[in-house]
Design a protein around this motif. Structure first.
Motif, PDB file in Angstrom:
ATOM      1  N   SER A 183       0.835  -1.209   0.000  1.00  0.00           N
ATOM      2  CA  SER A 183       0.000   0.000   0.000  1.00  0.00           C
ATOM      3  C   SER A 183       0.869   1.258   0.000  1.00  0.00           C
ATOM      4  CB  SER A 183      -0.912   0.025   1.229  1.00  0.00           C
ATOM      5  OG  SER A 183      -1.809  -1.053   1.234  1.00  0.00           O
ATOM      6  N   GLY A 184       0.332   2.286  -0.608  1.00  0.00           N
ATOM      7  CA  GLY A 184       1.032   3.562  -0.617  1.00  0.00           C
ATOM      8  C   GLY A 184       0.063   4.714  -0.628  1.00  0.00           C
ATOM      9  N   VAL A 185       0.587   5.900  -0.314  1.00  0.00           N
ATOM     10  CA  VAL A 185      -0.171   7.138  -0.451  1.00  0.00           C
ATOM     11  C   VAL A 185       0.313   7.831  -1.709  1.00  0.00           C
ATOM     12  CG1 VAL A 185      -0.729   9.376   0.562  1.00  0.00           C
ATOM     13  CG2 VAL A 185      -0.472   7.374   2.044  1.00  0.00           C
ATOM     14  N   VAL A 186      -0.617   8.183  -2.582  1.00  0.00           N
ATOM     15  CA  VAL A 186      -0.274   8.883  -3.813  1.00  0.00           C
ATOM     16  C   VAL A 186      -1.098  10.147  -3.912  1.00  0.00           C
ATOM     17  CG1 VAL A 186       0.329   6.728  -4.982  1.00  0.00           C
ATOM     18  CG2 VAL A 186      -1.990   7.650  -5.210  1.00  0.00           C
ATOM     19  N   LEU A 187      -0.618  11.069  -4.711  1.00  0.00           N
ATOM     20  CA  LEU A 187      -1.320  12.322  -4.951  1.00  0.00           C
ATOM     21  C   LEU A 187      -1.857  12.333  -6.372  1.00  0.00           C
ATOM     22  CD1 LEU A 187       1.281  14.832  -3.414  1.00  0.00           C
ATOM     23  CD2 LEU A 187      -0.478  13.487  -2.234  1.00  0.00           C
ATOM     24  N   ALA A 188      -3.103  12.775  -6.516  1.00  0.00           N
ATOM     25  CA  ALA A 188      -3.677  12.899  -7.850  1.00  0.00           C
ATOM     26  C   ALA A 188      -2.945  13.982  -8.637  1.00  0.00           C
ATOM     27  CB  ALA A 188      -5.167  13.234  -7.741  1.00  0.00           C
ATOM     28  N   LYS A 189      -3.042  13.904  -9.928  1.00  0.00           N
ATOM     29  CA  LYS A 189      -2.395  14.890 -10.787  1.00  0.00           C
ATOM     30  C   LYS A 189      -2.852  16.301 -10.414  1.00  0.00           C
ATOM     31  CE  LYS A 189      -1.594  16.033 -15.651  1.00  0.00           C
ATOM     32  NZ  LYS A 189      -1.915  15.687 -17.060  1.00  0.00           N
ATOM     33  N   GLY A 190      -1.916  17.206 -10.250  1.00  0.00           N
ATOM     34  CA  GLY A 190      -2.231  18.582  -9.899  1.00  0.00           C
ATOM     35  C   GLY A 190      -2.480  18.811  -8.424  1.00  0.00           C
ATOM     36  N   SER A 191      -2.223  17.793  -7.593  1.00  0.00           N
ATOM     37  CA  SER A 191      -2.481  17.906  -6.149  1.00  0.00           C
ATOM     38  C   SER A 191      -1.196  17.890  -5.331  1.00  0.00           C
ATOM     39  CB  SER A 191      -3.403  16.769  -5.696  1.00  0.00           C
ATOM     40  OG  SER A 191      -4.656  16.828  -6.362  1.00  0.00           O
ATOM     41  N   GLY A 192      -0.130  18.412  -5.917  1.00  0.00           N
ATOM     42  CA  GLY A 192       1.169  18.408  -5.251  1.00  0.00           C
ATOM     43  C   GLY A 192       1.197  19.165  -3.934  1.00  0.00           C
ATOM     44  N   LYS A 193       0.255  20.097  -3.728  1.00  0.00           N
ATOM     45  CA  LYS A 193       0.207  20.849  -2.470  1.00  0.00           C
ATOM     46  C   LYS A 193      -0.113  19.947  -1.275  1.00  0.00           C
ATOM     47  CE  LYS A 193      -1.189  25.320  -4.406  1.00  0.00           C
ATOM     48  NZ  LYS A 193      -2.255  26.375  -4.433  1.00  0.00           N
TER      49      LYS A 193
END
Length: 535
Positions: free
Chosen positions: A87-97
């Motif tokens: 499992s991992g935590v990822v950020l959606a595109k454009g959600s780098g903040k």
């Protein structure tokens, strides 16, 4: 023979189903396909048609168990989500903040953090969705297909979604299938801490902020100046600072952590009363009555140097703290607590008449002082706040309408009911001393508040005593803060304070996030808190 071959196939299917069921685990949230397997095994003479691999069926999910509770949960059939090795935590595109939120959650759940990447099975995806409705602290958390997606229009809302996921995993090991849609009932929710009368270390304060963040509390009041001590390093007036204090470096670290946890720090330099520590270094500005007796902690606001001193401090710390709010204090000015203020403090009366005309009194002078300090902090981009007993019924000079009223008592000089402030259209924050005041040593009939009493009897509408104001004023009530005051600082250690406020703080969070009567009994609420803390 055909019948023997059919029996063999049926037994093989039953065995496979049994293996599949064994693999389901014993979570208590799954129903295996036992009845179908039993029927297949009980018909050895029937030649079976080709059968699909055995499948699991799941009961309808229940809402995640969290504090505060979630507002809305749409149930679904499915296994939910639990952290796994991949499992991992990822950020959606454009959600780098959301990188800070993602790294924090990954560390807490002991899973990987992969930044902006496509979500895989087993992952948690964080996404900013600016066009979504619900406000900056709202979020949607969807659990389906072996993964979790937390989205919201603002960073704070997504962060609160991560707190829901964290608490659910701590309480039950998993996040239930389905969709959570959540938002706070009140915009200001927090803890008020008197660090002037009792010194707390920076690490202790930071621990309280982490605790607050998990409870979705977003405001930390820091009362750092009082009669007993002044607790933050100063460059403009180092002479007022007490030996035990926070350095500016420590304050910057506290503020930086608060930002990552979506907590606003609300600093307070109380004036014109509660200034004893400052006045010990500036005795020329001490207020004296007509007989020459010093008025404890009170500034003589008729003297030109008084405003200069306080405004220099306000300017210095407004820049240090940043943030949106500043608390001006304004309460318990000794001159206005005298039976005849004008006779007891003639210099203040003369100054009031000189500034505001022949009909003016000391209450007008004090209100003008409050308004002038509000102008100072507004120049630094701050929303001013003040205690309710710093705003008076009978003064000709009125407190500026944008000063938020922090209502704590109805026992003050010229006592005013909460409805008086509300009927004027003022915005009010609830710090009702009947429920929300944890006063060390329990002086003046104060009793340490309990989580049970807050949970069962208090609501944001209960601003004074135990009687709520009419519900029509609800939108003017901004929320509330649970307050710790250090009147007798040695009555409890810092660890005892942390333990004593644990359940009151959780009850406060529940009542500010979800309107109405809680679904859980207090006993079950308390048990849930214990499970989450132990998870």
């Amino acid at each position: 023979m055909a019948s023997s071959r059919g029996a063999l196939l049926a037994v093989t299917a039953a065995a496979a189903a049994s293996v599949a069921l064994a693999g389901c685990g014993g979570s208590g949230t799954e129903h295996g396909n036992g009845p179908e397997t039993s029927r297949a095994a009980s018909s050895p003479s029937r030649t079976p048609s080709p059968t699909p691999s055995p499948t699991r069926s799941y009961p309808l999910s229940e809402a995640p168990r969290t504090i505060p509770a979630v507002r809305e949960h749409t149930a679904a059939h499915g296994p939910g989500w639990k952290p796994g090795e991949d499992s991992g935590v990822v950020l959606a595109k454009g959600s780098g903040k959301l990188a800070d939120e993602g790294r924090l959650l990954a560390g807490e759940l002991k899973i990987h953090y992969r930044g902006e990447a496509a979500a895989r099975a087993g992952d948690v995806e964080l996404a900013l969705t600016p066009k979504a409705s619900g406000g900056p602290e709202s979020y949607t958390l969807r659990t389906a297909d072996g993964r979790v997606r937390i989205s919201g229009p603002g960073e704070a809302g997504v962060f609160y979604g991560t707190r829901t996921l964290k608490q659910s995993v701590r309480a039950d090991g998993s996040m239930p299938e389905g969709e959570v849609r959540d938002r706070p009932d009140k915009p200001q929710r927090g803890l008020n801490l008197d660090i002037a009368r009792k010194h707390y270390t920076a690490s202790w304060i930071e621990d309280r902020m982490r605790e607050m963040a998990d409870l979705k509390l977003n405001q930390l009041g820091l009362h750092f100046s009082d009669d007993q001590a002044f607790r933050i390093e100063s460059d403009t007036h180092p002479e007022v600072v007490s030996p035990d204090h926070l350095t500016k470096k420590q304050v910057r670290e506290i503020v930086a952590l608060a930002g990552r946890l979506h907590i606003q720090v609300v600093p307070e330099i109380d004036s014109p009363g509660h200034l004893g520590a400052v006045l010990r270094a500036h005795p020329d500005l001490q207020l004296h009555n007509v007989s020459g007796v010093a008025s404890t902690g009170s500034l003589d606001i008729s003297k030109p140097g008084a405003a200069k001193l306080i405004d220099e401090l306000l300017g210095e710390y407004a820049e240090l703290f940043g943030g949106a709010y500043w608390h001006l204090g304004g309460d318990e000015y000794r001159a206005l607590m005298a039976s005849n203020p004008a006779a007891s403090y003639p210099q203040l009366q003369r100054a009031a008449v000189a500034k505001y005309g022949s009909g003016a009194g000391i209450a007008d002078l004090a209100t003008g002082w409050l308004n002038d300090r509000a102008k100072v902090v507004r120049k630094h981009g701050k929303q001013p706040k003040a205690w309710n007993d710093g705003q008076f019924r009978d003064s000709e000079v009125r407190a500026d309408k944008d000063i938020e009223v922090e209502y704590w008592t109805g026992k003050e000089y010229g006592a005013r009911s909460p409805e008086e402030y509300l009927s004027e259209g003022r915005k009010v924050l609830n710090l009702n001393d009947e429920f929300m005041y944890y006063v060390l040593g329990q002086p003046n009939a104060f009793v340490y508040p309990t989580g049970k009493r807050i949970y069962e009897q208090w609501t944001p509408l209960v601003l004074r005593g135990t009687t709520p104001v009419p519900a029509r004023y609800s939108d003017q009530i901004l929320g509330g803060r649970f307050a710790v005051w250090g009147d007798f600082p040695n009555a409890q250690t810092a660890d005892q304070v942390a333990a004593g406020i644990r359940m009151p703080l959780r009850a406060t969070a529940q009542k500010l996030w979800v309107p109405g009567k809680p679904k859980l009994s207090y006993a079950r609420f308390q048990a849930l808190a214990k499970e989450i803390d132990a998870g």
